[in-house]
Scaffold this active site. Structure first.
Site, PDB file in Angstrom:
ATOM      1  N   TYR B  88       0.858  -1.196   0.000  1.00 33.11           N
ATOM      2  CA  TYR B  88       0.000   0.000   0.000  1.00 33.11           C
ATOM      3  C   TYR B  88       0.888   1.238   0.000  1.00 33.11           C
ATOM      4  CZ  TYR B  88      -4.122  -2.882   0.961  1.00 33.11           C
ATOM      5  OH  TYR B  88      -5.141  -3.794   0.869  1.00 33.11           O
ATOM      6  N   GLU B  89       0.492   2.243  -0.781  1.00 36.21           N
ATOM      7  CA  GLU B  89       1.372   3.395  -0.992  1.00 36.21           C
ATOM      8  C   GLU B  89       1.646   4.186   0.288  1.00 36.21           C
ATOM      9  OE1 GLU B  89      -0.788   5.477  -3.972  1.00 36.21           O
ATOM     10  OE2 GLU B  89      -2.173   6.401  -2.577  1.00 36.21           O
ATOM     11  N   SER B  90       0.840   3.967   1.317  1.00 31.27           N
ATOM     12  CA  SER B  90       1.083   4.648   2.588  1.00 31.27           C
ATOM     13  C   SER B  90       2.366   4.165   3.251  1.00 31.27           C
ATOM     14  CB  SER B  90      -0.093   4.403   3.526  1.00 31.27           C
ATOM     15  OG  SER B  90      -0.342   3.016   3.633  1.00 31.27           O
ATOM     16  N   GLY B  91       2.966   3.091   2.760  1.00 31.77           N
ATOM     17  CA  GLY B  91       4.250   2.651   3.301  1.00 31.77           C
ATOM     18  C   GLY B  91       4.279   1.216   3.780  1.00 31.77           C
TER      19      GLY B  91
END
Lengths: 272, 287
Positions: B88-91
């Protein structure tokens, strides 16, 4: 060593009319309380910088305090549109909003360039898209070693960056953990940095994956428990997904939004 | 309801041009047969999501957009691909959520991840460097070469441009993942002859464009909808209808597509969702 301040003091001292302000936190640790204090103090004509404007900037935009938005994704995560953002862009209400629009990769690299003291960052991105037509902070650069054409994005150096963290110690050293987003880069790219924290502790205990920002790299720290709500602080709170969903009908309607702002933020005696 | 589109929200409340006269997809029920010949009643959305999950059967790592892609990727972990690494691009690298996250930054994604990294690291070291097999995206508008618009829609001469969320991570996901899957509901509002804005490049103006642009991944390999599956023509890269879901006709798909949709020489019918797939999907949504 960072100054320990109350939130109203810190906001008044660090954030001024016309500033470029970044309030970062990628879904997690969004500094809502600080934004609400900006609304209460009526600090205006701001250039707001943030990868995901989220509900926090929907509120500032709807309150009429923003003249420009620098961003990469403007939705209500998992819910739908940011209606105040859309109303400002589409209809100029309550005032027109200038946009500088990038991708996430571009924004992340713009902060990294700002933190590094470089004028721009290089990435492989944007090729073939229409995004370059709408921003003047994006160009191309040719690699001097391979000849490859790459994207160049202008550094972001906010006048002030505001972030929320779990803890600070009494010297103003700050520790945040969980999804740490782009906060380190945003804080170090800024001329002034304000950190709101869940609590001030005697000693910071190391946490896996944590970021520590030394107090001498931060301008001011304010203790604001719950200061990320309806976002969250891992270890202290969970994301208030119900609020994000409830925001949709509140923000759809100008009058309902204005009433919400008055009843929850600006009315005498309201806090956080 | 967790199915609202996320990083690439669709344009259905924007009054974008296009109409196809269909009701909301989720309200229609479709009857299929499971592997043992037992009819399994399910909605077109469920058929779409199950097929989207199946498309991940060969993937090792998947960069997941929120909304439909996230539902499909989490379903794949419960059915055909238990070891799928969700990114997920949030990390969060290797997130293993027990329930569907509302946002890409829900706390459980980080708590269950193999590693949590900063956003610059995510995009530079992991995505840009080509470490991720599949990018899974939604779209507001899609054209015949699987290019994506999530930025603005033209609502006609008398109305202001309709504002969508914007690019998010999609342009570089579409550019740098090994390949790209796209999932979205089929309608002339979404499947348009001409994009109002190119946010993320699929196959550009046709085969060879990705190479010319220096995009390193193979680009979109399938578009999974509630009516069927479209795949790029090996020669031209134009999307062809290759699969229909049970009970759907070619004419229905053409009527829901804003350009003259070509069909593959042989159009297959997707296997209906199995009881196990449906049970896993419904449990996931109820959790």
């Amino acid at each position: 060593m960072a100054d320990i301040r109350t939130l109203p003091e810190a906001v008044a001292e660090l954030i001024h009319d016309g500033d470029a302000v970044a309030m970062e936190g990628f879904t997690h640790l969004i500094p809502f309380a600080a934004a609400h204090e900006v609304i209460r103090q009526g600090i205006t004509d701001l250039t707001l910088i943030r990868m995901t404007p989220d509900v926090i900037y929907d509120q500032l935009i709807g309150a009429g305090l923003a003249r420009k938005l620098v961003f990469s994704w403007g939705g209500n995560p998992g819910v739908g549109s940011l209606h105040r953002f859309r109303d400002a862009v589409e209809n100029g209400w309550p005032r027109p909003l200038e946009l500088d629009e990038h991708s996430h990769a571009g924004m992340a690299n713009r902060y990294a360039a700002g933190a590094s003291g470089l004028p721009f960052a290089v990435l492989r991105g944007y090729r073939g898209t229409d995004i370059p037509r709408r921003t003047d902070t994006l160009a191309t650069v040719t690699c001097p070693f391979t000849g490859e054409e790459l994207a160049a994005v202008a550094a972001l150096n906010p006048d002030v960056t505001v972030i929320h963290a779990q803890q600070a110690d009494r010297e103003g050293n700050v520790q945040l953990w969980g999804l740490t987003g782009v906060q380190k880069e945003a804080a170090l790219a800024a001329r002034r940095a304000l950190v709101t924290v869940e609590e001030i502790v005697d000693e910071l205990r190391p946490r896996p994956g944590a970021i520590v920002l030394p107090g001498w790299a931060i301008t001011a720290v304010a203790e604001v428990p719950g200061g990320a709500h309806p976002s969250y602080a891992a270890g202290y709170s969970v994301r208030d997904n119900d609020f994000y969903q409830a925001w949709d009908p509140i923000s759809r309607d100008r009058e309902r939004f204005t009433a919400w702002l008055r009843e929850n933020i600006t009315r005498e005696g309201t806090q956080v | 309801m967790r199915e609202e589109p996320g990083p690439v929200a669709d344009g259905r409340d924007l009054g974008a041009p296009g109409r196809d006269g269909r009701g909301p997809a989720g309200e229609r029920e479709r009857s299929g047969e499971d592997g043992r010949g037992v009819p399994a009643a399910c909605t077109p959305d469920e058929v779409m999501t199950v097929n989207a999950a199946r498309a991940l059967a060969g993937a090792r790592t998947c960069f997941v957009g929120i909304g439909l892609p996230s539902t499909a990727a989490n379903l794949a972990r419960r059915t055909c691909r238990p070891d799928l690494v969700l990114i997920y691009e949030s990390g969060a690298l290797g997130a293993k959520p027990t329930r569907l996250p509302l946002s890409i930054g829900d706390g459980e994604l980080a708590e269950t991840a193999d590693a949590v990294v900063s956003v610059p690291e995510m995009f530079n070291y992991w995505l840009q460097a080509g470490r991720i097999d599949v990018g899974f995206l939604g779209a507001a508008q899609l054209d015949r070469f699987a290019n994506i618009n999530t930025t603005v829609v033209n609502r006609g001469p008398d109305r202001p441009e309709g504002r969508l969320p914007g690019a998010g991570g999609a342009p570089e996901i579409a550019a740098s993942c090994g390949e790209v899957l796209i999932v979205l509901r089929h309608s002339t509002r979404n499947f348009v002859d001409r994009l109002d804005f190119v946010t993320s490049v699929g196959h550009g103006a046709g085969r060879g464009d990705r190479e010319r642009l220096g995009l390193r991944g193979r680009g979109p390999v399938a578009v999974i909808t509630d009516l069927g599956i479209l795949r790029p023509d090996p020669e031209s890269a134009e999307l062809l209808l290759t699969d229909l879901h049970a009970g759907v006709t070619v004419e229905q798909v053409r009527a829901a597509t804003g350009w003259p949709l070509k069909t593959a020489d042989q159009v297959s019918v997707t296997a209906p969702p199995t009881p196990a797939e449906l049970a896993a999907l419904r449990a996931l949504r109820a959790a």
